[in-house]
Design a protein around this motif. Sequence first.
Motif, PDB file in Angstrom:
ATOM      1  N   UNK A  37       0.821  -1.208   0.000  1.00 48.33           N
ATOM      2  CA  UNK A  37       0.000   0.000   0.000  1.00 48.33           C
ATOM      3  C   UNK A  37       0.864   1.272   0.000  1.00 48.33           C
ATOM      4  N   UNK A  38       2.163   1.109  -0.175  1.00 48.98           N
ATOM      5  CA  UNK A  38       3.055   2.256  -0.211  1.00 48.98           C
ATOM      6  C   UNK A  38       3.541   2.714   1.140  1.00 48.98           C
ATOM      7  N   UNK A  39       3.302   1.922   2.197  1.00 51.31           N
ATOM      8  CA  UNK A  39       3.809   2.260   3.528  1.00 51.31           C
ATOM      9  C   UNK A  39       5.160   1.582   3.719  1.00 51.31           C
ATOM     10  N   UNK A  40       6.245   2.306   3.480  1.00 52.44           N
ATOM     11  CA  UNK A  40       7.573   1.715   3.631  1.00 52.44           C
ATOM     12  C   UNK A  40       8.017   1.676   5.090  1.00 52.44           C
ATOM     13  N   UNK A  41       7.713   2.736   5.819  1.00 47.31           N
ATOM     14  CA  UNK A  41       8.031   2.757   7.243  1.00 47.31           C
ATOM     15  C   UNK A  41       7.026   3.661   7.936  1.00 47.31           C
ATOM     16  N   UNK A  42       6.506   3.202   9.066  1.00 45.10           N
ATOM     17  CA  UNK A  42       5.496   3.971   9.792  1.00 45.10           C
ATOM     18  C   UNK A  42       6.044   4.317  11.170  1.00 45.10           C
ATOM     19  N   UNK A  43       6.232   5.599  11.423  1.00 47.39           N
ATOM     20  CA  UNK A  43       6.700   6.047  12.733  1.00 47.39           C
ATOM     21  C   UNK A  43       5.513   6.548  13.550  1.00 47.39           C
ATOM     22  N   UNK A  44       5.726   6.745  14.836  1.00 46.00           N
ATOM     23  CA  UNK A  44       4.650   7.232  15.691  1.00 46.00           C
ATOM     24  C   UNK A  44       3.735   6.111  16.138  1.00 46.00           C
ATOM     25  N   UNK A  45       2.824   6.452  17.062  1.00 44.82           N
ATOM     26  CA  UNK A  45       1.949   5.431  17.650  1.00 44.82           C
ATOM     27  C   UNK A  45       0.606   5.305  16.943  1.00 44.82           C
ATOM     28  N   UNK A  46       0.192   6.345  16.213  1.00 50.61           N
ATOM     29  CA  UNK A  46      -1.138   6.339  15.588  1.00 50.61           C
ATOM     30  C   UNK A  46      -1.211   5.318  14.453  1.00 50.61           C
ATOM     31  N   UNK A  47      -2.377   4.699  14.267  1.00 47.64           N
ATOM     32  CA  UNK A  47      -2.525   3.713  13.193  1.00 47.64           C
ATOM     33  C   UNK A  47      -2.464   4.352  11.806  1.00 47.64           C
ATOM     34  N   UNK A  48      -2.089   3.546  10.823  1.00 51.40           N
ATOM     35  CA  UNK A  48      -2.316   3.877   9.415  1.00 51.40           C
ATOM     36  C   UNK A  48      -3.340   2.875   8.905  1.00 51.40           C
ATOM     37  N   UNK A  49      -4.135   3.294   7.936  1.00 52.05           N
ATOM     38  CA  UNK A  49      -5.295   2.510   7.509  1.00 52.05           C
ATOM     39  C   UNK A  49      -5.153   2.079   6.059  1.00 52.05           C
ATOM     40  N   UNK A  50      -5.428   0.802   5.817  1.00 53.06           N
ATOM     41  CA  UNK A  50      -5.495   0.272   4.458  1.00 53.06           C
ATOM     42  C   UNK A  50      -6.764  -0.553   4.340  1.00 53.06           C
ATOM     43  N   UNK A  51      -7.306  -0.635   3.125  1.00 52.22           N
ATOM     44  CA  UNK A  51      -8.578  -1.342   2.939  1.00 52.22           C
ATOM     45  C   UNK A  51      -8.608  -2.035   1.591  1.00 52.22           C
ATOM     46  N   UNK A  52      -9.456  -3.039   1.500  1.00 52.34           N
ATOM     47  CA  UNK A  52      -9.791  -3.677   0.235  1.00 52.34           C
ATOM     48  C   UNK A  52     -11.303  -3.733   0.111  1.00 52.34           C
ATOM     49  N   UNK A  53     -11.812  -3.511  -1.113  1.00 48.26           N
ATOM     50  CA  UNK A  53     -13.250  -3.672  -1.307  1.00 48.26           C
ATOM     51  C   UNK A  53     -13.551  -5.106  -1.724  1.00 48.26           C
ATOM     52  N   UNK A  54     -14.819  -5.409  -1.961  1.00 46.67           N
ATOM     53  CA  UNK A  54     -15.216  -6.786  -2.278  1.00 46.67           C
ATOM     54  C   UNK A  54     -14.647  -7.263  -3.603  1.00 46.67           C
ATOM     55  N   UNK A  55     -14.217  -6.335  -4.457  1.00 47.55           N
ATOM     56  CA  UNK A  55     -13.612  -6.708  -5.743  1.00 47.55           C
ATOM     57  C   UNK A  55     -12.105  -6.916  -5.629  1.00 47.55           C
ATOM     58  N   UNK A  56     -11.542  -6.664  -4.432  1.00 49.19           N
ATOM     59  CA  UNK A  56     -10.116  -6.851  -4.220  1.00 49.19           C
ATOM     60  C   UNK A  56      -9.277  -5.624  -4.518  1.00 49.19           C
ATOM     61  N   UNK A  57      -9.921  -4.496  -4.846  1.00 49.54           N
ATOM     62  CA  UNK A  57      -9.172  -3.260  -5.096  1.00 49.54           C
ATOM     63  C   UNK A  57      -8.707  -2.662  -3.773  1.00 49.54           C
ATOM     64  N   UNK A  58      -7.526  -2.035  -3.795  1.00 54.69           N
ATOM     65  CA  UNK A  58      -6.894  -1.547  -2.564  1.00 54.69           C
ATOM     66  C   UNK A  58      -7.087  -0.039  -2.393  1.00 54.69           C
ATOM     67  N   UNK A  59      -7.213   0.382  -1.140  1.00 55.98           N
ATOM     68  CA  UNK A  59      -7.387   1.797  -0.814  1.00 55.98           C
ATOM     69  C   UNK A  59      -6.526   2.143   0.394  1.00 55.98           C
ATOM     70  N   UNK A  60      -6.071   3.380   0.422  1.00 57.63           N
ATOM     71  CA  UNK A  60      -5.142   3.830   1.459  1.00 57.63           C
ATOM     72  C   UNK A  60      -5.637   5.160   2.031  1.00 57.63           C
ATOM     73  N   UNK A  61      -5.711   5.261   3.343  1.00 57.74           N
ATOM     74  CA  UNK A  61      -6.097   6.521   3.984  1.00 57.74           C
ATOM     75  C   UNK A  61      -4.861   7.399   4.116  1.00 57.74           C
ATOM     76  N   UNK A  62      -4.874   8.541   3.471  1.00 56.49           N
ATOM     77  CA  UNK A  62      -3.689   9.411   3.446  1.00 56.49           C
ATOM     78  C   UNK A  62      -3.665  10.407   4.600  1.00 56.49           C
ATOM     79  N   UNK A  63      -4.833  10.685   5.192  1.00 54.13           N
ATOM     80  CA  UNK A  63      -4.877  11.639   6.308  1.00 54.13           C
ATOM     81  C   UNK A  63      -4.378  10.982   7.594  1.00 54.13           C
ATOM     82  N   UNK A  64      -3.901  11.803   8.513  1.00 50.98           N
ATOM     83  CA  UNK A  64      -3.491  11.291   9.818  1.00 50.98           C
ATOM     84  C   UNK A  64      -4.706  10.738  10.546  1.00 50.98           C
TER      85      UNK A  64
END
Length: 408
Positions: free
Chosen positions: A224-251
């Motif tokens: 999903x393009x997350x090479x390294x995640x710093x900090x304690x807050x989560x990062x979000x990734x999702x897939x829909x029923x068709x298998x397409x990928x989505x990424x939440x870009x906001x904090x």
Amino acid sequence: TEGGKDTCSRFEVRGYPTLKIFRNGELSSDYNGPREAAGITKYMKAQVGPASKQLKTVADAEKELSKEEVVIYYLGKDDTDVSSTFQKVATKLRETVAFAHSAEEAVAKAVGQPLGTVALVRPKHLQSKLEPSQVVYDGSATDKSALEAFINKNYHGLAGHRTTDNAKDFTGAIVVAYYGVDYVKNVKGTNYWRNRVAKVCKDFPAYKCAVSNKDDFQHEMSEYGYDYVSGSAPVIAAKDSAGLKYKMTEEFSVDSFRDFLEDLEAGNLEPYLKSEPVPDNEGKPVKVAVAKNFEELVTKNEKDVLVEFYAPWCGHCKKLTPIYDELGEKMADENVEIVKMDATANDVPPMFNVRGFPTIFWLPKDTKKPKSYEGGRELDDFVKYIAEHATDELKGFNRKGKAKKEEL
């Protein structure tokens, strides 16, 4: 090694490591469970004794309730339809789900349910005010499928703890929050974020939500393009029923996460594509596809298409390269596109089942439904296949793949 050659041959060991289960000195079955210590321990404990543990005393019940996993309880007499159904489902799911039963009134009281009940009980560290800690089965007493469906639906709750062992449970439309999930050393900090994820997910039942440790799923996050995640807050990734990928870009915040899921559900988000830059294919007999130009070159191309998915490190792929290039030259004047894509550097569309390299598909121009190419890997094999399957007969070859004689 030579010393173990006969043993490996006798038990059909073809790769390493191979794990086998023996009972009383005899081979029982192949081991198909998890490959980490906790998962192996849980799996093997499930192989020993009955599928459901009998609880005879309150102390037994208290010990079972202290487990750090979901447990399915049947509280009631053994000679009932629901008891029979419960035991059959327990036998089927014993490798991944814990079961316990008791006919004792005191045990039922300790669990917190009346006799005659089947209940799913969550471990203390996964309990929250957002959902019941115990869920009672209210389906048919004789329907095994209904009880199994009840367990599968409720087992992970609003935001399940997704690990490398149980990741297979989370399929279809899923949303994952990646952060420092640690139920050994930091239960409070882990649930601080999990509860916020669950609070939002409660309003989006079409998606199965989960929390995962970012260190355990670094490879998946990189998809999903997350090479390294710093900090304690989560990062979000999702897939829909068709298998397409989505990424939440906001904090991450409760509000930003809610906005993300609202847009995802409404179809307002662009899928995330892992893609190399779009190359210049002008004049090249074999076109190079990347995720960003795949539709143009393959699924929306007005020609028949033969597409190869390869990996740069794959020996068979390297051997195929000169043959594939020559095939592209032979098809240069035909209504056929010869295409290849590095499947390790680009997202492969869900409609293509790529499990090894090279994997080749044929797409006729009229249907664009991928058909797996199972033919030979020599030039003549490809030419004969294309000549036979092309929507329109080739200019330079007949349907049997023989070159047509040039008219004088």
